[in-house]
Design a protein around this motif. Structure first.
Motif, mmCIF file in Angstrom:
data_model
loop_
_atom_site.group_PDB
_atom_site.id
_atom_site.type_symbol
_atom_site.label_atom_id
_atom_site.label_comp_id
_atom_site.label_asym_id
_atom_site.label_seq_id
_atom_site.Cartn_x
_atom_site.Cartn_y
_atom_site.Cartn_z
ATOM 1 N N HIS A 133 -9.175 13.537 8.416
ATOM 2 C CA HIS A 133 -10.121 12.830 9.216
ATOM 3 C C HIS A 133 -10.016 11.438 8.705
ATOM 4 C CE1 HIS A 133 -12.812 11.777 12.060
ATOM 5 N NE2 HIS A 133 -13.965 11.525 11.243
ATOM 6 N N ARG A 134 -10.235 11.278 7.534
ATOM 7 C CA ARG A 134 -10.382 9.751 6.796
ATOM 8 C C ARG A 134 -8.961 9.312 6.953
ATOM 9 N NH1 ARG A 134 -13.698 10.950 1.263
ATOM 10 N NH2 ARG A 134 -15.704 11.633 2.138
ATOM 11 N N ILE A 135 -7.929 9.893 6.882
ATOM 12 C CA ILE A 135 -6.808 9.271 6.840
ATOM 13 C C ILE A 135 -6.253 8.642 8.371
ATOM 14 C CG2 ILE A 135 -4.233 9.748 7.007
ATOM 15 C CD1 ILE A 135 -5.272 9.199 4.250
ATOM 16 N N ALA A 136 -6.741 9.541 9.251
ATOM 17 C CA ALA A 136 -6.686 9.245 10.655
ATOM 18 C C ALA A 136 -7.542 7.903 11.054
ATOM 19 C CB ALA A 136 -7.110 10.384 11.563
ATOM 20 N N LEU A 137 -8.604 7.903 10.434
ATOM 21 C CA LEU A 137 -9.394 6.884 10.758
ATOM 22 C C LEU A 137 -8.998 5.512 10.074
ATOM 23 C CD1 LEU A 137 -13.084 8.181 10.056
ATOM 24 C CD2 LEU A 137 -12.061 7.324 12.366
ATOM 25 N N LEU A 138 -8.347 5.617 8.760
ATOM 26 C CA LEU A 138 -7.832 4.678 8.123
ATOM 27 C C LEU A 138 -6.486 4.224 8.917
ATOM 28 C CD1 LEU A 138 -8.476 3.152 5.474
ATOM 29 C CD2 LEU A 138 -6.917 4.715 4.210
ATOM 30 N N GLU A 139 -5.711 5.107 9.323
ATOM 31 C CA GLU A 139 -4.494 4.535 10.244
ATOM 32 C C GLU A 139 -4.930 3.785 11.347
ATOM 33 O OE1 GLU A 139 -1.017 8.219 9.993
ATOM 34 O OE2 GLU A 139 -2.840 8.490 10.979
ATOM 35 N N ASP A 140 -6.170 3.941 12.059
ATOM 36 C CA ASP A 140 -6.401 3.197 13.119
ATOM 37 C C ASP A 140 -6.845 1.851 12.597
ATOM 38 O OD1 ASP A 140 -7.009 3.040 15.938
ATOM 39 O OD2 ASP A 140 -9.140 3.065 15.298
ATOM 40 N N LEU A 184 -0.153 -4.203 -5.738
ATOM 41 C CA LEU A 184 0.020 -2.793 -5.618
ATOM 42 C C LEU A 184 -1.396 -2.100 -5.468
ATOM 43 C CD1 LEU A 184 2.754 -2.412 -8.281
ATOM 44 C CD2 LEU A 184 3.110 -2.435 -6.001
ATOM 45 N N ALA A 185 -1.305 -1.233 -4.241
ATOM 46 C CA ALA A 185 -2.473 -0.415 -4.023
ATOM 47 C C ALA A 185 -1.965 0.974 -3.890
ATOM 48 C CB ALA A 185 -3.179 -0.772 -2.907
ATOM 49 N N PHE A 186 -2.461 1.803 -4.492
ATOM 50 C CA PHE A 186 -2.076 3.286 -4.716
ATOM 51 C C PHE A 186 -3.169 4.221 -4.064
ATOM 52 C CE2 PHE A 186 0.404 1.334 -7.940
ATOM 53 C CZ PHE A 186 1.662 1.289 -7.602
ATOM 54 N N SER A 187 -3.006 5.133 -3.238
ATOM 55 C CA SER A 187 -4.102 6.180 -2.982
ATOM 56 C C SER A 187 -3.712 7.331 -2.846
ATOM 57 C CB SER A 187 -4.491 5.533 -1.206
ATOM 58 O OG SER A 187 -5.035 4.195 -1.225
ATOM 59 N N PHE A 188 -4.825 8.169 -3.263
ATOM 60 C CA PHE A 188 -4.257 9.850 -3.210
ATOM 61 C C PHE A 188 -5.179 10.351 -2.412
ATOM 62 C CE2 PHE A 188 -4.007 8.627 -7.951
ATOM 63 C CZ PHE A 188 -2.605 8.094 -8.005
ATOM 64 N N TYR A 189 -4.638 11.339 -1.589
ATOM 65 C CA TYR A 189 -5.447 12.220 -0.543
ATOM 66 C C TYR A 189 -4.914 13.481 -0.442
ATOM 67 C CZ TYR A 189 -1.556 11.594 2.619
ATOM 68 O OH TYR A 189 -0.172 11.844 3.267
ATOM 69 N N GLN A 240 0.739 -1.270 -0.110
ATOM 70 C CA GLN A 240 -0.134 -0.101 -0.136
ATOM 71 C C GLN A 240 0.724 1.169 0.090
ATOM 72 O OE1 GLN A 240 -3.710 0.569 1.892
ATOM 73 N NE2 GLN A 240 -3.313 -1.148 3.003
ATOM 74 N N ARG A 241 0.581 1.996 -1.136
ATOM 75 C CA ARG A 241 1.461 3.662 -1.043
ATOM 76 C C ARG A 241 0.367 4.496 -1.131
ATOM 77 N NH1 ARG A 241 5.753 0.720 -5.273
ATOM 78 N NH2 ARG A 241 6.650 -0.666 -3.448
ATOM 79 N N PHE A 242 0.788 5.497 -0.338
ATOM 80 C CA PHE A 242 -0.118 6.753 -0.360
ATOM 81 C C PHE A 242 0.733 7.977 -0.737
ATOM 82 C CE2 PHE A 242 -1.725 3.988 2.717
ATOM 83 C CZ PHE A 242 -3.286 3.944 2.778
ATOM 84 N N TYR A 243 -0.040 8.876 -1.508
ATOM 85 C CA TYR A 243 0.338 10.125 -2.036
ATOM 86 C C TYR A 243 -0.306 11.176 -1.627
ATOM 87 C CZ TYR A 243 2.804 6.402 -4.672
ATOM 88 O OH TYR A 243 3.754 5.338 -4.784
ATOM 89 N N ILE A 272 0.311 6.534 8.142
ATOM 90 C CA ILE A 272 0.214 6.581 6.801
ATOM 91 C C ILE A 272 1.026 7.863 6.544
ATOM 92 C CG2 ILE A 272 -1.267 7.409 4.858
ATOM 93 C CD1 ILE A 272 -3.294 5.741 6.134
ATOM 94 N N GLU A 273 2.150 7.714 5.722
ATOM 95 C CA GLU A 273 3.075 8.710 5.212
ATOM 96 C C GLU A 273 3.147 9.080 3.755
ATOM 97 O OE1 GLU A 273 6.739 7.439 6.964
ATOM 98 O OE2 GLU A 273 6.200 8.430 8.895
ATOM 99 N N ALA A 274 3.028 9.982 3.512
ATOM 100 C CA ALA A 274 3.118 10.370 1.779
ATOM 101 C C ALA A 274 4.196 10.055 1.310
ATOM 102 C CB ALA A 274 2.773 11.894 1.890
ATOM 103 N N GLU A 275 4.476 9.461 0.076
ATOM 104 C CA GLU A 275 5.459 8.922 -0.506
ATOM 105 C C GLU A 275 5.826 9.988 -1.510
ATOM 106 O OE1 GLU A 275 6.187 4.749 -1.071
ATOM 107 O OE2 GLU A 275 4.719 4.257 0.254
#
Length: 462
Positions: free
Chosen positions: A353-360, A342-347, A219-222, A366-369
């Motif tokens: 708020h959604r990122i915080a819930l997803l982290e939990d 591979l899973a790529f997510s853009f935020y 999982q990768r976040f951008y 979750i750190e931006a790459e």
């Protein structure tokens, strides 16, 4: 418990023998959790993602209870889309191979009503269908549920999202009160609770673990600032990784159309899938994606339900999903069957708020790459390996897959290994051929004959 063999269940010997021949050795978590309760005739609410083996979880229960000699409709399986209903129907027939004279009938919208009435007149044991079409048959008196023993709501969350609440209510009104009800859902919104309270009797709740192994799915976040940045990020990653097949999830139909058009304009092999498409266009989009004639499918969550794609190289979340379980459900479509995913997510900043819930939910930070270099945009986008041809003739014209292969590989034709997936319906057929053979393949099918006659042939493009 997830490693329990099917032989530990009180299943008919023929069913167990068939499971063995299909390579079904041990139960998946959703099967191990739910099947004992299903076989004990209890109402069950089961939560599990697509690909978790839930069709066998309810299907084996239906088949174990079935009385083949009683030629009445004993089980009804409701699905949100025609694609999922077809998929469930096929799986039910596979599971029932050792049961003689069993009839599983699929009833969905988007196809003529008349032939379905004719099929119903000949009787059936198990009906698989979409709520709207099942309601139509009940209203016209062409379907009778008096002998129904088991009602299954498959992917109940999506049926409610798609606005089928009224149809489901109308169907339940005509079903016997004394029945077993099984509700399977990937997510568990409050609406599911409400419907369960109304239609189920003391249900058992089971839940299969939905989280994914990070060693299987990367999982990768951008972080992006706006939609222009989102599109650039999507193009950069598509160019860098060149996935053979990927799904881009969008939250709205309008977004799906815009993203698919932008990618196509940029030279990518992309198609859109959403609820506003005509049935023919939906069918063609799914066929082209599944037979590798398109590399990228841009879709809403609802439209993508029932996708039967074995090896999805990558998943893109164009926007973060509204619900954490939906996020996990999306990315679970890659990294199946032992392959890496591979899973790529853009935020953006709005998604804090959604990122915080997803982290939990994911139990990770979750750190931006960093995105790939812009240099990758200098390359030409990857093209699909196959191209699809549509033949204006099908089963009713006695055309079989073997006839199509024969016509393509005859004198001065293409090689058998250059022919891909073939799908034959009542009045049409689709065949995928390798891209570099399209001219020869088109000539062979359009100038040659199938079953002694010529059929119109066209190349299916976006």
């Amino acid at each position: 418990m997830s490693q329990s063999p099917f032989s530990t269940l009180a299943l008919n010997a023929d069913l167990l023998k068939n499971l063995e021949s299909l390579g079904y050795e041990t139960m998946t978590p959703i099967q191990a959790e739910s099947l004992p309760h299903v076989l004990a005739s209890k109402d069950v609410i089961a939560q599990g993602k697509t690909g978790s083996g839930k069709t066998a979880a309810f299907g084996l229960g239906l088949l174990e209870k079935l009385n083949v000699k009683r030629f009445r409709i004993q089980s009804l399986i409701l699905c949100p889309t025609r694609e999922l209903a077809d998929q469930v129907g096929k799986e039910m027939r596979r599971l029932a191979r050792t049961i003689h004279n069993i009839k599983v009938l699929t009833l969905c919208g988007g196809v003529p009503f008349g032939p379905q009435i004719g099929s119903l007149e000949h009787g059936a044991h198990i009906i698989v269908g979409t709520p709207g079409r099942i309601e139509d048959h009940l209203r016209k008196g062409t379907l009778n549920l008096d002998d129904l023993q088991v009602l299954v709501l498959d992917e109940a969350d999506r049926m409610l999202e798609m606005g089928f609440q009224d149809s489901i209510d109308a169907i339940i009104d005509q079903a016997p009160k004394q029945r077993q009800t099984l509700l399977f859902s990937a997510t568990f919104p409050e609406q599911i609770n409400n419907i369960a309270r109304r239609i189920m009797l003391d249900p058992v709740m089971v839940k299969a673990e939905a989280k994914h192994d990070n060693s299987v799915i990367a999982q990768r976040f951008y972080k992006v600032d706006n939609n222009e940045d989102r599109m650039i990020a999507l193009r950069l990653l598509l160019q860098q990784y060149q996935p053979e097949s990927s799904v881009v999830f969008c939250n709205t139909k309008r977004e799906v159309q815009e993203v698919a058009e932008e990618l196509s304009n940029r030279g990518f092999s992309a198609i859109a899938l959403h609820g506003d498409l005509e049935q023919k266009d939906r069918d063609q989009a799914l066929i082209r994606f599944s037979n590798k004639s398109a590399c990228i499918l841009v879709a809403t969550d609802v439209a993508a339900r029932g996708l039967d794609i074995d090896n999805l190289s990558a998943v893109f979340n164009y926007h973060i999903a509204h619900d954490q379980e939906v996020h996990v459900h999306r990315i679970g479509r890659t990294g199946r069957a032992g392959s890496k995913g591979l899973a790529f997510s853009f935020y953006s900043g709005r998604d804090t708020h959604r990122i915080a819930l997803l982290e939990d939910y994911l139990d990770r930070i979750i750190e931006a790459e960093s995105l790939p270099s812009y240099d990758v945009l200098d390359k030409s986008p990857m093209q699909s390996s196959m191209i699809t041809l549509r033949i204006e003739g099908g089963k009713k014209q006695k055309i079989r897959p073997g006839d199509i292969v024969g016509a393509l590989t005859g004198q001065d034709g293409i090689k058998g290994e250059q022919v891909g997936k073939i799908q034959v319906s009542d009045n049409w057929a689709y065949v995928a051929v390798q891209r570099d053979t399209i001219k020869t393949a088109f000539r062979k099918l359009s100038e040659g004959k199938l079953k002694g006659r010529k059929f119109r042939v066209m190349v299916v493009r976006g």
